[in-house]
Structures are given as C-alpha cells and as structure tokens.
Design a protein around this motif. Structure first.
Motif, PDB file in Angstrom:
ATOM      1  N   UNK A 118     -38.214 -54.477  -4.199  1.00  0.00           N
ATOM      2  CA  UNK A 118     -36.657 -54.768  -3.906  1.00  0.00           C
ATOM      3  C   UNK A 118     -35.698 -53.994  -5.111  1.00  0.00           C
ATOM      4  N   UNK A 119     -36.115 -53.920  -6.393  1.00  0.00           N
ATOM      5  CA  UNK A 119     -35.247 -53.163  -7.145  1.00  0.00           C
ATOM      6  C   UNK A 119     -35.159 -51.612  -6.872  1.00  0.00           C
ATOM      7  N   UNK A 120     -36.066 -51.172  -6.501  1.00  0.00           N
ATOM      8  CA  UNK A 120     -36.037 -49.521  -6.036  1.00  0.00           C
ATOM      9  C   UNK A 120     -35.547 -49.759  -4.821  1.00  0.00           C
ATOM     10  N   UNK A 121     -35.438 -50.436  -3.933  1.00  0.00           N
ATOM     11  CA  UNK A 121     -34.743 -50.404  -2.723  1.00  0.00           C
ATOM     12  C   UNK A 121     -33.288 -50.511  -2.942  1.00  0.00           C
ATOM     13  N   UNK A 122     -32.992 -51.394  -3.747  1.00  0.00           N
ATOM     14  CA  UNK A 122     -31.462 -51.515  -4.358  1.00  0.00           C
ATOM     15  C   UNK A 122     -30.907 -50.314  -4.844  1.00  0.00           C
ATOM     16  N   UNK A 123     -31.743 -49.863  -5.564  1.00  0.00           N
ATOM     17  CA  UNK A 123     -31.393 -48.576  -6.022  1.00  0.00           C
ATOM     18  C   UNK A 123     -31.082 -47.422  -5.368  1.00  0.00           C
ATOM     19  N   UNK A 124     -31.848 -47.422  -4.520  1.00  0.00           N
ATOM     20  CA  UNK A 124     -31.674 -46.233  -3.051  1.00  0.00           C
ATOM     21  C   UNK A 124     -30.462 -46.572  -2.171  1.00  0.00           C
ATOM     22  N   UNK A 125     -30.281 -47.818  -2.106  1.00  0.00           N
ATOM     23  CA  UNK A 125     -28.909 -48.148  -1.466  1.00  0.00           C
ATOM     24  C   UNK A 125     -27.617 -48.071  -2.281  1.00  0.00           C
ATOM     25  N   UNK A 126     -27.934 -48.065  -3.596  1.00  0.00           N
ATOM     26  CA  UNK A 126     -26.714 -47.988  -4.453  1.00  0.00           C
ATOM     27  C   UNK A 126     -26.682 -46.477  -4.567  1.00  0.00           C
ATOM     28  N   UNK A 127     -27.605 -45.577  -4.830  1.00  0.00           N
ATOM     29  CA  UNK A 127     -27.194 -44.345  -4.859  1.00  0.00           C
ATOM     30  C   UNK A 127     -26.512 -43.739  -3.393  1.00  0.00           C
ATOM     31  N   UNK A 128     -27.266 -44.057  -2.384  1.00  0.00           N
ATOM     32  CA  UNK A 128     -26.824 -43.726  -1.039  1.00  0.00           C
ATOM     33  C   UNK A 128     -25.091 -44.144  -0.956  1.00  0.00           C
ATOM     34  N   UNK A 129     -24.980 -45.307  -1.423  1.00  0.00           N
ATOM     35  CA  UNK A 129     -23.449 -45.948  -1.491  1.00  0.00           C
ATOM     36  C   UNK A 129     -22.570 -45.110  -2.130  1.00  0.00           C
ATOM     37  N   UNK A 130     -22.975 -44.770  -3.366  1.00  0.00           N
ATOM     38  CA  UNK A 130     -22.162 -44.112  -4.363  1.00  0.00           C
ATOM     39  C   UNK A 130     -22.307 -42.544  -3.789  1.00  0.00           C
ATOM     40  N   UNK A 131     -22.952 -41.808  -3.334  1.00  0.00           N
ATOM     41  CA  UNK A 131     -23.049 -40.670  -2.768  1.00  0.00           C
ATOM     42  C   UNK A 131     -21.913 -40.699  -1.540  1.00  0.00           C
ATOM     43  N   UNK A 132     -21.706 -41.695  -0.496  1.00  0.00           N
ATOM     44  CA  UNK A 132     -20.663 -41.716   0.334  1.00  0.00           C
ATOM     45  C   UNK A 132     -19.528 -41.901  -0.186  1.00  0.00           C
ATOM     46  N   UNK A 133     -19.173 -42.679  -1.342  1.00  0.00           N
ATOM     47  CA  UNK A 133     -18.103 -43.022  -1.708  1.00  0.00           C
ATOM     48  C   UNK A 133     -17.521 -42.067  -2.755  1.00  0.00           C
TER      49      UNK A 133
END
Length: 125
Positions: A64-79
C-alpha cells in the motif's frame, strides 16, 4: 441462555477488544452456519479465514505505501504539468511520506530507492 446486559464502558482496552472479537466470531458462526460444523470442519474454516486475513494484512502493509506513492507522483505530475524543477520536490516529499509509513530499520533503503526512482520517472511521464 444468558440475557444480554449492557456492558460497563470502563473496562480495559484489551478486554473490550476481546469481547468485540468474540462478538464478531459469534456473528460469523451464526451467519454462515459454522456452529453446525464438526470440530474438524470448524478448524478448517477458521484456518482458511485466518490465512486469508493474514495474507490481506501482509499485502496491505507491504504494497500500500508504494501504491500510494505511485498515485501521489502521478497526481503531482498531472497537477504540475510535468515541470522538471518540481520533480525533486515531490521526490523529497514522497521520501518523507514513505519513511513515516515504513518506520522499521530493515526497510529504510526502500523509501530512498522508491523516491529516487519516482524522481527520475516524473519527467519521463
């Protein structure tokens, strides 16, 4: 049969947790008819339940921590629109997030490696 009485609320936490677990066990036994099983069937049923619960818990803790990090990074990229200057900022933030979520000494290399990989992947996305 014993009547249900209101339990005192000032019981120790461990005792309240034990009562909650026994209530959940009772609810499962009544819902799925486990109370009609033979002792061997009950053992097999509860072993399967314990195995599935344990595997799910281990998977959540590990991935879960790695998955949340991936989602956070992907969201940051889009933002952020893929700015290269901000990639190091999100890598530093994600490193802090992972180091807080994975606080054991054996896993201290994982947040650094994941944050470094995430920092190099953001410009490529």
């Amino acid at each position: 049969m014993e009547y249900r009485r209101k339990q005192p609320e000032n019981l120790p936490l461990l005792q309240r947790f034990g009562r909650w677990l026994s209530l959940k066990q009772y609810q499962i036994e009544v819902t799925f008819g486990v109370y009609m099983f033979t002792p061997t069937e009950k053992f097999i049923f509860w072993s399967v339940v314990f195995l599935l619960f344990s595997l799910t818990t281990i998977a959540v803790i590990l991935y879960l921590p790695q998955h949340l990090l991936f989602i956070l990074n992907r969201g940051w990229f889009y933002v952020s629109g893929g700015d290269e200057g901000s990639a190091t900022d999100i890598a530093a933030v994600s490193k802090d997030v992972l180091s807080l979520s994975l606080s054991s000494e054996a896993m201290t290399t994982t947040p650094t490696a994941v944050a470094g990989a995430a920092g190099s992947l953001i410009p490529e996305l």
